[in-house]
Design an enzyme around this catalytic site. Structure first.
Site, PDB file in Angstrom:
ATOM      1  N   GLN A  75      44.335  40.293  47.650  1.00 48.12           N
ATOM      2  CA  GLN A  75      43.137  40.537  46.842  1.00 48.12           C
ATOM      3  C   GLN A  75      42.896  42.022  46.585  1.00 48.12           C
ATOM      4  O   GLN A  75      41.783  42.446  46.272  1.00 48.12           O
ATOM      5  CB  GLN A  75      41.915  39.878  47.474  1.00 48.12           C
ATOM      6  CG  GLN A  75      41.904  38.387  47.287  1.00 48.12           C
ATOM      7  CD  GLN A  75      42.210  37.974  45.845  1.00 48.12           C
ATOM      8  OE1 GLN A  75      41.783  38.637  44.899  1.00 48.12           O
ATOM      9  NE2 GLN A  75      42.958  36.902  45.681  1.00 48.12           N
ATOM     10  N   SER A  76      43.931  42.827  46.699  1.00 48.32           N
ATOM     11  CA  SER A  76      43.772  44.267  46.495  1.00 48.32           C
ATOM     12  C   SER A  76      43.566  44.616  45.017  1.00 48.32           C
ATOM     13  O   SER A  76      44.410  44.313  44.173  1.00 48.32           O
ATOM     14  CB  SER A  76      45.010  44.991  47.015  1.00 48.32           C
ATOM     15  OG  SER A  76      45.033  46.314  46.536  1.00 48.32           O
ATOM     16  N   ASN A  77      42.432  45.273  44.747  1.00 51.61           N
ATOM     17  CA  ASN A  77      42.187  45.783  43.388  1.00 51.61           C
ATOM     18  C   ASN A  77      43.214  46.851  43.061  1.00 51.61           C
ATOM     19  O   ASN A  77      43.691  46.975  41.943  1.00 51.61           O
ATOM     20  CB  ASN A  77      40.787  46.390  43.295  1.00 51.61           C
ATOM     21  CG  ASN A  77      39.708  45.386  43.638  1.00 51.61           C
ATOM     22  OD1 ASN A  77      39.628  44.331  43.021  1.00 51.61           O
ATOM     23  ND2 ASN A  77      38.891  45.687  44.638  1.00 51.61           N
ATOM     24  N   ALA A  79      46.356  47.246  44.183  1.00 50.98           N
ATOM     25  CA  ALA A  79      47.699  46.744  43.880  1.00 50.98           C
ATOM     26  C   ALA A  79      47.741  46.159  42.473  1.00 50.98           C
ATOM     27  O   ALA A  79      48.685  46.408  41.710  1.00 50.98           O
ATOM     28  CB  ALA A  79      48.108  45.703  44.922  1.00 50.98           C
TER      29      ALA A  79
END
Ligand code: PLP
Length: 336
Positions: A75-77, A79
């Site tokens: 859920q990394s913004n 990445a």
């Protein structure tokens, strides 16, 4: 004299992003609050990381790279934005996620949509991503590729220059609005954004204090990281003293741990949605706002305050009411 304009940069941000008075929220809290809308930076679904990527992707292209390797959680913004920005400039995106394969929702779904090569480390330790990035970069090199590797969060001195530059944009907007804020508030994770704002406040002789709310790391670790990144980012633009000797970081873990929605955060996000029609993300913005609301209500923060709305909208659709990240082990829990 700053050499900010001498560093290679790709203009990705729809700048300036709006600086808006949060009129109804200010009335409810009894304190003047403004929003700097970096959720509207304009790449992917927006967010703070686009400002760092203006410098990082420019650096990758200058090095003649053909691919980008980075990582974090699904859920990394960061990445997702790194992947779509890489695509836009002809670099093949490779992402390393911790954990084991999960249903692609939120940012994970968007990274897949952008065709990123996604691998899982098989470990819930967030630090497993660092080794995964290294191994994949080596592997790509061995296959004749020219990968550009970036750490989790893109937290490098060069990435922090993005918010050093944003501070100049903010300084112009404050001047235009006749505004002298007491403080600029933001959510802090890997610390690069706060570092850029701290160095920028010094460069443009700002009146405000930069207050970060840590949502993942212990406060002392954050203070050390912000201090070092601010010094290094300042050095890149020819700034000798960054003023980063008195860095303000508050604890924003609010009970639930990194990557998980919290009750206080959800309440703050509801307040902002219902007064301003602005959606704060549950992992970063909502938790920072929860601490700001708490401080204002306790009479410990005077206005005007500028709050950085830093993006993260995709996580609103990640997994309603359930954890946004795999269950981390205790040691891994606090690192973005
Ligand atoms: C929406 C959002 N806000 C704030 C942050 C914190 O920025 P930094 O990692 O530079 O501290 C992040 C980091 O990924 C983010 O995605």
């Amino acid at each position: 004299m700053s050499s900010l304009d001498a560093l290679p940069r790709l203009p990705l941000v729809n700048a300036p992003t709006p600086l808006q008075p949060a009129v109804r929220l200010s009335t409810v809290l009894g304190t003047e609050i403004w929003f700097k809308r970096d959720d509207l930076t304009g790449v992917g679904l927006g967010g703070n990381k686009v400002r760092a990527l203006e410098y990082l992707i420019a650096d990758a292209l200058r090095d003649g790279c053909d691919s980008l390797v980075t990582g974090a959680g699904p859920q990394s913004n960061w990445a997702m934005l790194a992947a779509v920005t890489a695509r836009r400039h002809g670099l093949a995106p490779h992402l390393v996620y911790y954990g084991t394969p999960v249903e692609p929702l939120g940012n994970h779904a968007l990274a897949e949509l952008a065709g990123a090569d996604i691998r899982f480390t098989g470990s819930t330790e967030r630090t497993s991503v660092d080794a995964g990035i290294e191994a994949l970069t080596r592997d790509l090199r061995a296959r004749g590729k020219r990968p550009y590797a970036l750490p989790r969060g893109g937290a490098t001195p060069l990435g922090s220059v993005g918010y050093l530059r944003a501070s100049s944009e903010l300084a112009d907007q404050l001047y235009e609005n006749g505004l002298k804020p007491e403080s600029v508030w933001l959510a802090t994770g890997s610390c690069g954004t706060q570092a850029g704002l701290v160095a920028g406040a010094r460069l443009w002789d700002a009146s405000y204090r930069v207050t970060g709310v840590s949502v993942s790391r212990p406060v002392t670790e954050c203070v050390a990281r912000v201090t070092e990144l601010a010094h290094e980012a300042g050095r890149l633009v020819g700034l000798t003293g960054t003023g980063a000797d008195d860095v303000a970081v508050l604890d924003g873990l609010v009970g639930s741990g990194y990557g998980r929605a919290s009750t206080a955060g959800a309440e703050a996000a509801r307040l902002v949605a219902r007064t301003e029609g602005v959606f704060l993300d549950p992992v970063f913005g909502a938790k920072a706002m929860a601490v700001l609301v708490d401080r204002v209500r306790a009479g410990r923060q005077r206005g005007p305050v500028v709050f950085l709305v830093s993006g993260g909208a995709p996580t609103l659709f990640a997994s309603p009411g359930t954890p946004l990240a795999p269950t981390p082990s205790h040691s891994a829990e606090r690192q973005p």
